[in-house]
Design a protein around this motif. Structure first.
Motif: not given
Length: 258
Positions: A138-149, A182-191
């Motif tokens: 994610v980027t600074a611009q997408t982390r919130f939306d991706k985390g909420l998703q 919590c969700f945007g920075d961590y749950y969206t990570r690959e691996g």
């Protein structure tokens, strides 16, 4: 003469203190050796001969669960043993690293940092090429939306939106933190898959202790995303030797109540 006597006294005092330290260390070593031959052996036998035969997780799942359990329980020695054994069993270094990363929003960086460094030390010692590839997605611009998703996928969209709407005005920033960090920075990570990250979150919270409400919420989140009760019970069984009976039984109670 008085000066010589004083010097002699200081020498004797220094020798005496040094001897006392050596004797103290020897006693500690003897105690450690006794525990290793007795208590540690009983613990190892319990893990290998009783708990391991009950395992219903995949080999990879079991090691990842034990990694996060030891971070949450702050077990440096057992963490190292499990991490080394996981590498011996061909578990990908990036997955082991991401398991440690997944604990950060739940145990806090103050507890997780030492284990990030310990992981690095173990991998360096074994000649694993570092740094590992970045898993950020994610980027600074997408982390919130991706985390909420990701939140909505695990807990249900209506539940998350209601929680955000009902938050007091002076605490709405915490809801934003949950989604973006919590969700945007961590749950969206690959691996690791989202399903695996949520399973590791459940394991982390149980091992951490004192988070009964969150354990129950994430037990439900696991079921929502496809990790059934039997999988959660299997996680608790494998963690038990590392985290003890009280926290294990609390985890069982949370899962059983669903």
């Amino acid at each position: 003469m008085k000066a010589k006597g004083l010097i002699l006294s200081l020498v004797l005092l220094t020798v005496g203190l040094s001897l006392g330290i050596v004797i103290g260390r020897n006693k500690m070593a003897q105690t450690s050796k006794l525990n290793q031959n007795d208590i540690t052996q009983a613990w190892q036998d319990f893990v290998k001969n009783e708990v391991l035969p009950q395992n219903k997780l995949s080999n990879e799942e079991r090691y990842l669960v034990l990694i996060v359990a030891n971070v949450a329980a702050q077990g440096r020695e057992t963490f190292s043993q499990v991490f080394e054994e996981a590498l011996d069993n061909k578990i990908a270094p990036v997955k082991l690293s991401e398991a440690v990363v997944q604990t950060i929003p739940y145990v806090g960086m103050a507890k997780a940092a030492d284990f990030l460094l310990l992981s690095q030390e173990i991998m360096e010692k074994r000649g694993i090429e570092l740094p590992l590839p970045s898993q950020k997605s994610v980027t600074a611009q997408t982390r919130f939306d991706k985390g909420l998703q990701a939140q909505c996928q695990i807990f249900g969209e209506q539940n998350i939106l209601t929680m955000r709407e009902n938050a007091p005005a002076n605490l709405k920033h915490i809801q934003d933190f949950l989604s973006a960090n919590c969700f945007g920075d961590y749950y969206t990570r690959e691996g690791l898959e989202l399903k695996t990250r949520e399973l590791l979150t459940f394991a982390t919270l149980v091992a951490l202790g004192g988070a009964d409400a969150q354990v129950k919420a994430h037990a439900q989140g696991n079921i929502n995303i496809g990790n059934d009760k039997e999988t959660l019970f299997a996680v608790l069984t494998q963690m038990l030797p590392y985290i003890g009976y009280p926290r294990t039984l609390n985890g069982i109670a949370a899962v059983s109540s669903l």
